[in-house]
Scaffold this motif. Sequence first.
Motif, PDB file in Angstrom:
ATOM      1  N   VAL A  41       1.531   9.277  -5.988  1.00  0.00           N
ATOM      2  CA  VAL A  41       1.879  10.686  -5.758  1.00  0.00           C
ATOM      3  C   VAL A  41       2.695  11.227  -6.929  1.00  0.00           C
ATOM      4  CG1 VAL A  41       3.254  12.216  -4.310  1.00  0.00           C
ATOM      5  CG2 VAL A  41       1.733  10.560  -3.248  1.00  0.00           C
ATOM      6  N   GLU A  42       3.638  10.427  -7.417  1.00  0.00           N
ATOM      7  CA  GLU A  42       4.454  10.869  -8.560  1.00  0.00           C
ATOM      8  C   GLU A  42       3.608  11.030  -9.817  1.00  0.00           C
ATOM      9  OE1 GLU A  42       7.467  11.841  -8.410  1.00  0.00           O
ATOM     10  OE2 GLU A  42       7.777  11.299  -6.309  1.00  0.00           O
ATOM     11  N   MET A  43       2.530  10.237  -9.940  1.00  0.00           N
ATOM     12  CA  MET A  43       1.638  10.355 -11.093  1.00  0.00           C
ATOM     13  C   MET A  43       0.504  11.353 -10.842  1.00  0.00           C
ATOM     14  SD  MET A  43       1.362   6.470 -12.579  1.00  0.00           S
ATOM     15  CE  MET A  43       0.713   5.766 -11.077  1.00  0.00           C
ATOM     16  N   GLU A  44       0.571  12.072  -9.691  1.00  0.00           N
ATOM     17  CA  GLU A  44      -0.412  13.094  -9.314  1.00  0.00           C
ATOM     18  C   GLU A  44      -1.809  12.517  -9.151  1.00  0.00           C
ATOM     19  OE1 GLU A  44      -0.244  16.378 -11.962  1.00  0.00           O
ATOM     20  OE2 GLU A  44       1.790  16.969 -11.366  1.00  0.00           O
ATOM     21  N   LYS A  45      -1.890  11.270  -8.698  1.00  0.00           N
ATOM     22  CA  LYS A  45      -3.174  10.666  -8.325  1.00  0.00           C
ATOM     23  C   LYS A  45      -3.329  10.810  -6.813  1.00  0.00           C
ATOM     24  CE  LYS A  45      -3.094   7.235 -12.063  1.00  0.00           C
ATOM     25  NZ  LYS A  45      -3.131   5.779 -12.390  1.00  0.00           N
ATOM     26  N   PHE A  46      -3.606  12.039  -6.386  1.00  0.00           N
ATOM     27  CA  PHE A  46      -3.561  12.338  -4.965  1.00  0.00           C
ATOM     28  C   PHE A  46      -4.708  11.697  -4.196  1.00  0.00           C
ATOM     29  CE2 PHE A  46      -1.467  16.157  -6.933  1.00  0.00           C
ATOM     30  CZ  PHE A  46      -0.185  15.812  -6.548  1.00  0.00           C
ATOM     31  N   ASP A  47      -5.884  11.617  -4.800  1.00  0.00           N
ATOM     32  CA  ASP A  47      -7.022  11.017  -4.087  1.00  0.00           C
ATOM     33  C   ASP A  47      -6.779   9.543  -3.805  1.00  0.00           C
ATOM     34  OD1 ASP A  47      -8.287  13.447  -4.136  1.00  0.00           O
ATOM     35  OD2 ASP A  47      -9.375  13.029  -6.008  1.00  0.00           O
ATOM     36  N   GLN A  48      -6.278   8.813  -4.800  1.00  0.00           N
ATOM     37  CA  GLN A  48      -6.016   7.392  -4.597  1.00  0.00           C
ATOM     38  C   GLN A  48      -4.846   7.172  -3.636  1.00  0.00           C
ATOM     39  OE1 GLN A  48      -5.485   5.705  -8.493  1.00  0.00           O
ATOM     40  NE2 GLN A  48      -7.505   6.345  -9.200  1.00  0.00           N
ATOM     41  N   ALA A  49      -3.828   8.028  -3.720  1.00  0.00           N
ATOM     42  CA  ALA A  49      -2.702   7.908  -2.781  1.00  0.00           C
ATOM     43  C   ALA A  49      -3.157   8.185  -1.352  1.00  0.00           C
ATOM     44  CB  ALA A  49      -1.590   8.875  -3.191  1.00  0.00           C
ATOM     45  N   ARG A  50      -4.061   9.145  -1.195  1.00  0.00           N
ATOM     46  CA  ARG A  50      -4.571   9.447   0.150  1.00  0.00           C
ATOM     47  C   ARG A  50      -5.333   8.254   0.723  1.00  0.00           C
ATOM     48  NH1 ARG A  50      -7.364  13.337  -1.195  1.00  0.00           N
ATOM     49  NH2 ARG A  50      -5.850  15.020  -0.975  1.00  0.00           N
ATOM     50  N   TYR A  91       0.837  -1.210   0.000  1.00  0.00           N
ATOM     51  CA  TYR A  91       0.000   0.000   0.000  1.00  0.00           C
ATOM     52  C   TYR A  91       0.874   1.264   0.000  1.00  0.00           C
ATOM     53  CZ  TYR A  91      -4.311  -2.600   0.958  1.00  0.00           C
ATOM     54  OH  TYR A  91      -5.396  -3.425   0.861  1.00  0.00           O
ATOM     55  N   TYR A  92       1.922   1.258   0.817  1.00  0.00           N
ATOM     56  CA  TYR A  92       2.766   2.452   0.923  1.00  0.00           C
ATOM     57  C   TYR A  92       3.517   2.715  -0.388  1.00  0.00           C
ATOM     58  CZ  TYR A  92       6.216   5.728   2.748  1.00  0.00           C
ATOM     59  OH  TYR A  92       7.004   6.821   2.940  1.00  0.00           O
ATOM     60  N   ARG A  93       4.055   1.665  -1.000  1.00  0.00           N
ATOM     61  CA  ARG A  93       4.782   1.857  -2.257  1.00  0.00           C
ATOM     62  C   ARG A  93       3.843   2.272  -3.380  1.00  0.00           C
ATOM     63  NH1 ARG A  93       8.471  -3.599  -1.292  1.00  0.00           N
ATOM     64  NH2 ARG A  93       9.681  -2.715   0.431  1.00  0.00           N
ATOM     65  N   ARG A  94       2.619   1.746  -3.362  1.00  0.00           N
ATOM     66  CA  ARG A  94       1.658   2.188  -4.376  1.00  0.00           C
ATOM     67  C   ARG A  94       1.290   3.654  -4.167  1.00  0.00           C
ATOM     68  NH1 ARG A  94      -4.056  -0.848  -5.289  1.00  0.00           N
ATOM     69  NH2 ARG A  94      -4.503   0.131  -3.279  1.00  0.00           N
ATOM     70  N   ALA A  95       1.199   4.080  -2.911  1.00  0.00           N
ATOM     71  CA  ALA A  95       0.920   5.500  -2.639  1.00  0.00           C
ATOM     72  C   ALA A  95       2.041   6.392  -3.152  1.00  0.00           C
ATOM     73  CB  ALA A  95       0.720   5.699  -1.131  1.00  0.00           C
TER      74      ALA A  95
END
Length: 482
Positions: free
Chosen positions: A220-229, A212-216
């Motif tokens: 974040v690098e792909m600017e998918k902030f909602d999914q990373a959150r 989960y942490y590595r996917r977040a």
Amino acid sequence: MTSEYERKLIDMQYQMRENNSYLTDYLKDLNSWTDDIKKKEENLKTTANSTSTIKELPPVRNFVVPPRPKKKSKKNNSSTKTSSIRSFDYRAWDKFNVDEACAQIDNEQQEKEDDNNNEEDDGDADEEDEEWQEEVLKKKGEYYKDCGNYHFKQKQYTEAIESYTKAIECNPICPIYFANRAQCQLFEQRYGACEADCTLAIQLDENYLKAYYRRALARVEMEKFDQAREDLQYILAREPSNADAKTKLAEVNKKDEIKRLGRIYPLQDKPIDKRSTKPLKRIEIQEIDTSIISISETTKKKAIIIEEMDTDPKSSESIIPSISSVLPSPSTIITATTPLSVQSKKPTTIEKPPTKSIPIPTAIPTTGFQFKRDWLNLNNQIEQQAIYLKRIPPKSYKTIFSTGIDSSVFSRILLLWSNETTIDEHLLNSMYEIRLTPRFNTQLSFLGSDDKKLLETILQKLENKCSSTDKVQTILRDYKID
């Protein structure tokens, strides 16, 4: 097993195949890999006296296969061969036991029948062979994982990805192999592949917090902030004391706010007791009519004269001509007045500086590196990127994106397609050729909600205008999102 479980299992296997096909493009040839290992062995031999080097040696290359279990023999060893009796030895014939000889012959026939009907025994042997093969594959997977760990410590991420891929081929249900390979993909800045590997690891083990942490981090690098959150909040729900997740969640919230609201300048870092207690005042910025000032004279150094004026609105009109008569030249004097009636009543507007136009590259890219370099140089300017994309022949997409199209580039291309007012031949050929690039189905499955809406808009245009041709039908079928 329910039908839903079978469907999920099939989808997982399909994603694993897609991921493996993508990663095989990065693997080197076996001969070059062998030469590299030999060079490393020679370097290790020269430094064999140092104890630190001995500890960092890679695992033994020759994998030792565990011994195969021995098959149990079911032959009856109690049968003995009858010694031949000569015809003239009558005393021996007197001692000959006919019943025992007949029983021995029956036993030999029974043994022959057992040898001919060994299918049931072979079934047990096959089960033992399958268990042995599974054990061999698991040990091979651990061996390749150790090799990948060694390359990772040496910061040889490409070789580590290769080793973890071999481990996955040996044991595709171990989530650790996918998570380790995702970490290497993260260091290699392959964020889409990292996200896919972490997703597969989570499907195999829902409680694997490292995945989960590595996917977040990748999101974040792909600017998918909602999914990373969502991933970081899930980690904190399981481990509230996880300091890394807390720090990263604060960073994600800050980046998301900057993306939505624009640039945020932080306040001065002062203690609370030293900050000013005075209330803040709103300062209104108003324009002064400078149309009478010539452009050539404004470039020279000007003297500024500030005149105090009466604040009475009745006398404001009579003050204006007196000021103009006193001033020597309107181009060298700027008057500052307080009443709003003296100043211009034009609406307050802030003129943005014109964006610097970036030249569009004229050379057509032939490799993925050239395309990525030119694409980044355009600095997300939509018009320039649209013109640059139209210059590339659609037939060359398969060569340019031979290792798969990046998720951010694919999202940008969808935006450019949706902005097209007319559907021309270049757009149809582009959509037709991009679907043939590696990992295309994986890109579709991991599209965000905004990208899915753009794709649905494009497909709706195709279906309304030109859905009769075979090419359009193929595009509608392959771009369809479940």
